[in-house]
Design a protein around this motif. Structure first.
Motif, PDB file in Angstrom:
ATOM      1  N   VAL A  82       0.830  -1.201   0.000  1.00  0.00           N
ATOM      2  CA  VAL A  82       0.000   0.000   0.000  1.00  0.00           C
ATOM      3  C   VAL A  82       0.867   1.255   0.000  1.00  0.00           C
ATOM      4  N   ASP A  83       0.422   2.248  -0.746  1.00  0.00           N
ATOM      5  CA  ASP A  83       1.068   3.566  -0.774  1.00  0.00           C
ATOM      6  C   ASP A  83       2.535   3.486  -1.187  1.00  0.00           C
ATOM      7  N   ALA A  84       2.887   2.522  -2.020  1.00  0.00           N
ATOM      8  CA  ALA A  84       4.272   2.351  -2.481  1.00  0.00           C
ATOM      9  C   ALA A  84       4.300   2.543  -3.997  1.00  0.00           C
ATOM     10  N   ALA A  85       4.943   3.613  -4.449  1.00  0.00           N
ATOM     11  CA  ALA A  85       4.960   3.955  -5.866  1.00  0.00           C
ATOM     12  C   ALA A  85       5.773   2.988  -6.721  1.00  0.00           C
ATOM     13  N   ASP A  86       6.738   2.320  -6.108  1.00  0.00           N
ATOM     14  CA  ASP A  86       7.512   1.310  -6.833  1.00  0.00           C
ATOM     15  C   ASP A  86       8.040   0.289  -5.844  1.00  0.00           C
ATOM     16  N   ILE A  87       8.497  -0.816  -6.368  1.00  0.00           N
ATOM     17  CA  ILE A  87       8.912  -1.936  -5.522  1.00  0.00           C
ATOM     18  C   ILE A  87      10.094  -1.578  -4.620  1.00  0.00           C
ATOM     19  N   GLY A  88      10.941  -0.666  -5.052  1.00  0.00           N
ATOM     20  CA  GLY A  88      12.074  -0.241  -4.237  1.00  0.00           C
ATOM     21  C   GLY A  88      11.666   0.441  -2.943  1.00  0.00           C
ATOM     22  N   ARG A  89      10.438   0.987  -2.914  1.00  0.00           N
ATOM     23  CA  ARG A  89       9.950   1.671  -1.710  1.00  0.00           C
ATOM     24  C   ARG A  89       9.586   0.709  -0.581  1.00  0.00           C
ATOM     25  N   LEU A  90       9.646  -0.614  -0.843  1.00  0.00           N
ATOM     26  CA  LEU A  90       9.353  -1.593   0.200  1.00  0.00           C
ATOM     27  C   LEU A  90      10.534  -1.785   1.137  1.00  0.00           C
ATOM     28  N   GLY A  91      11.704  -1.287   0.751  1.00  0.00           N
ATOM     29  CA  GLY A  91      12.888  -1.333   1.608  1.00  0.00           C
ATOM     30  C   GLY A  91      13.276  -2.744   1.987  1.00  0.00           C
ATOM     31  N   LYS A  92      13.597  -2.922   3.250  1.00  0.00           N
ATOM     32  CA  LYS A  92      14.104  -4.217   3.710  1.00  0.00           C
ATOM     33  C   LYS A  92      13.039  -5.304   3.705  1.00  0.00           C
ATOM     34  N   TYR A  93      11.792  -4.952   3.438  1.00  0.00           N
ATOM     35  CA  TYR A  93      10.724  -5.950   3.392  1.00  0.00           C
ATOM     36  C   TYR A  93      10.420  -6.429   1.972  1.00  0.00           C
ATOM     37  N   ILE A  94      11.297  -6.120   1.037  1.00  0.00           N
ATOM     38  CA  ILE A  94      11.097  -6.544  -0.348  1.00  0.00           C
ATOM     39  C   ILE A  94      11.057  -8.072  -0.471  1.00  0.00           C
ATOM     40  N   ASP A  95      11.798  -8.780   0.385  1.00  0.00           N
ATOM     41  CA  ASP A  95      11.768 -10.244   0.349  1.00  0.00           C
ATOM     42  C   ASP A  95      10.410 -10.794   0.754  1.00  0.00           C
ATOM     43  N   VAL A  96       9.689 -10.093   1.612  1.00  0.00           N
ATOM     44  CA  VAL A  96       8.336 -10.515   1.968  1.00  0.00           C
ATOM     45  C   VAL A  96       7.479 -10.523   0.694  1.00  0.00           C
ATOM     46  N   PHE A  97       7.629  -9.491  -0.119  1.00  0.00           N
ATOM     47  CA  PHE A  97       6.910  -9.404  -1.392  1.00  0.00           C
ATOM     48  C   PHE A  97       7.295 -10.568  -2.307  1.00  0.00           C
ATOM     49  N   TYR A  98       8.592 -10.768  -2.485  1.00  0.00           N
ATOM     50  CA  TYR A  98       9.061 -11.821  -3.398  1.00  0.00           C
ATOM     51  C   TYR A  98       8.742 -13.228  -2.899  1.00  0.00           C
ATOM     52  N   ASN A  99       8.591 -13.405  -1.589  1.00  0.00           N
ATOM     53  CA  ASN A  99       8.299 -14.721  -1.018  1.00  0.00           C
ATOM     54  C   ASN A  99       6.807 -14.934  -0.779  1.00  0.00           C
ATOM     55  N   SER A 100       5.990 -14.255  -1.533  1.00  0.00           N
ATOM     56  CA  SER A 100       4.537 -14.395  -1.418  1.00  0.00           C
ATOM     57  C   SER A 100       3.978 -15.027  -2.682  1.00  0.00           C
ATOM     58  N   LYS A 101       2.974 -15.880  -2.499  1.00  0.00           N
ATOM     59  CA  LYS A 101       2.367 -16.566  -3.640  1.00  0.00           C
ATOM     60  C   LYS A 101       1.641 -15.600  -4.569  1.00  0.00           C
ATOM     61  N   ALA A 102       0.936 -14.639  -3.997  1.00  0.00           N
ATOM     62  CA  ALA A 102       0.186 -13.663  -4.783  1.00  0.00           C
ATOM     63  C   ALA A 102       0.501 -12.272  -4.242  1.00  0.00           C
ATOM     64  N   THR A 103       0.606 -11.291  -5.147  1.00  0.00           N
ATOM     65  CA  THR A 103       0.935  -9.927  -4.737  1.00  0.00           C
ATOM     66  C   THR A 103      -0.101  -8.941  -5.263  1.00  0.00           C
ATOM     67  N   ILE A 104      -0.356  -7.933  -4.441  1.00  0.00           N
ATOM     68  CA  ILE A 104      -1.339  -6.899  -4.753  1.00  0.00           C
ATOM     69  C   ILE A 104      -0.709  -5.550  -4.435  1.00  0.00           C
ATOM     70  N   CYS A 105      -0.946  -4.570  -5.276  1.00  0.00           N
ATOM     71  CA  CYS A 105      -0.488  -3.201  -5.000  1.00  0.00           C
ATOM     72  C   CYS A 105      -1.701  -2.278  -5.061  1.00  0.00           C
ATOM     73  N   ILE A 106      -1.916  -1.526  -3.987  1.00  0.00           N
ATOM     74  CA  ILE A 106      -2.965  -0.507  -3.943  1.00  0.00           C
ATOM     75  C   ILE A 106      -2.255   0.824  -3.715  1.00  0.00           C
ATOM     76  N   ASP A 107      -2.322   1.705  -4.706  1.00  0.00           N
ATOM     77  CA  ASP A 107      -1.525   2.928  -4.642  1.00  0.00           C
ATOM     78  C   ASP A 107      -2.239   4.084  -5.340  1.00  0.00           C
ATOM     79  N   HIS A 108      -1.693   5.293  -5.107  1.00  0.00           N
ATOM     80  CA  HIS A 108      -2.278   6.500  -5.700  1.00  0.00           C
ATOM     81  C   HIS A 108      -1.254   7.374  -6.421  1.00  0.00           C
ATOM     82  N   HIS A 109      -0.032   6.923  -6.575  1.00  0.00           N
ATOM     83  CA  HIS A 109       1.014   7.724  -7.215  1.00  0.00           C
ATOM     84  C   HIS A 109       0.991   7.572  -8.738  1.00  0.00           C
ATOM     85  N   SER A 110       1.093   8.683  -9.437  1.00  0.00           N
ATOM     86  CA  SER A 110       1.061   8.649 -10.909  1.00  0.00           C
ATOM     87  C   SER A 110       2.286   7.952 -11.497  1.00  0.00           C
ATOM     88  N   THR A 111       3.349   7.825 -10.722  1.00  0.00           N
ATOM     89  CA  THR A 111       4.566   7.168 -11.219  1.00  0.00           C
ATOM     90  C   THR A 111       4.517   5.652 -11.106  1.00  0.00           C
TER      91      THR A 111
END
Length: 167
Positions: A82-111
């Protein structure tokens, strides 16, 4: 939320909700409102993450009733960013994203170009407004607590409702 997301959540046992590095009120509001929704509607473990050294005093109420920044599990069935304009904004929790079966992004940034399996990107005043609209579309009864979290996030991202993005 929406039919695709609800289908994923209905079979999930472990869900992660991740916000961006150095979370602000919109990020904390989004994380905690999504946590409230999942906790009220589904029977699963929810872990919430956002990289920050400490939680600012004004945002502590958002994290008091959620499992915030626990040790990440080896995998999650669903990861909602949520509220993350790109995957790099997940910081040290990026592995949580990559180690998930399904991924969802809910965001409002035009970028945001969409980095998840399911992307809900609406360019509006705040991500909490996105979350609010998703909850309302699902006929979810929004509690006073959840409404307060969403409002605080909207106020934070709109400079006290004074930007031209306020709808």
């Amino acid at each position: 939320m929406n039919p695709q997301i609800n289908k994923l959540l209905s079979s999930a046992k472990k869900v992660a909700v991740i916000g961006h590095i150095n979370p602000d009120g919109d990020c904390f509001g989004s994380i905690s409102a999504v946590n409230d929704y999942i906790s009220a509607k589904y029977n699963c473990l929810v872990h919430c993450f956002a990289q920050c050294e400490t939680i600012a005093e004004e945002f502590k109420p958002f994290a008091k009733d959620i499992n915030f920044n626990p040790n990440p599990l080896d995998y999650y069935d669903v990861c909602i960013c949520v509220d993350a304009a790109d995957i790099g904004r997940l910081g040290k929790y990026i592995d949580v994203f990559y180690n998930s079966k399904a991924t969802i992004c809910i965001d409002h940034h035009s970028t945001n170009k969409g980095f998840a399996d399911i992307n809900i990107i609406n360019i509006i005043s705040s991500n909490c407004e996105n979350i609010y609209n998703l909850l309302r579309a699902d006929n979810f009864e929004i509690s006073k607590s959840t409404a307060g979290k969403l409002f605080a996030g909207i106020v934070t991202d709109t400079n006290n409702l004074s930007t031209n993005m306020v709808t």
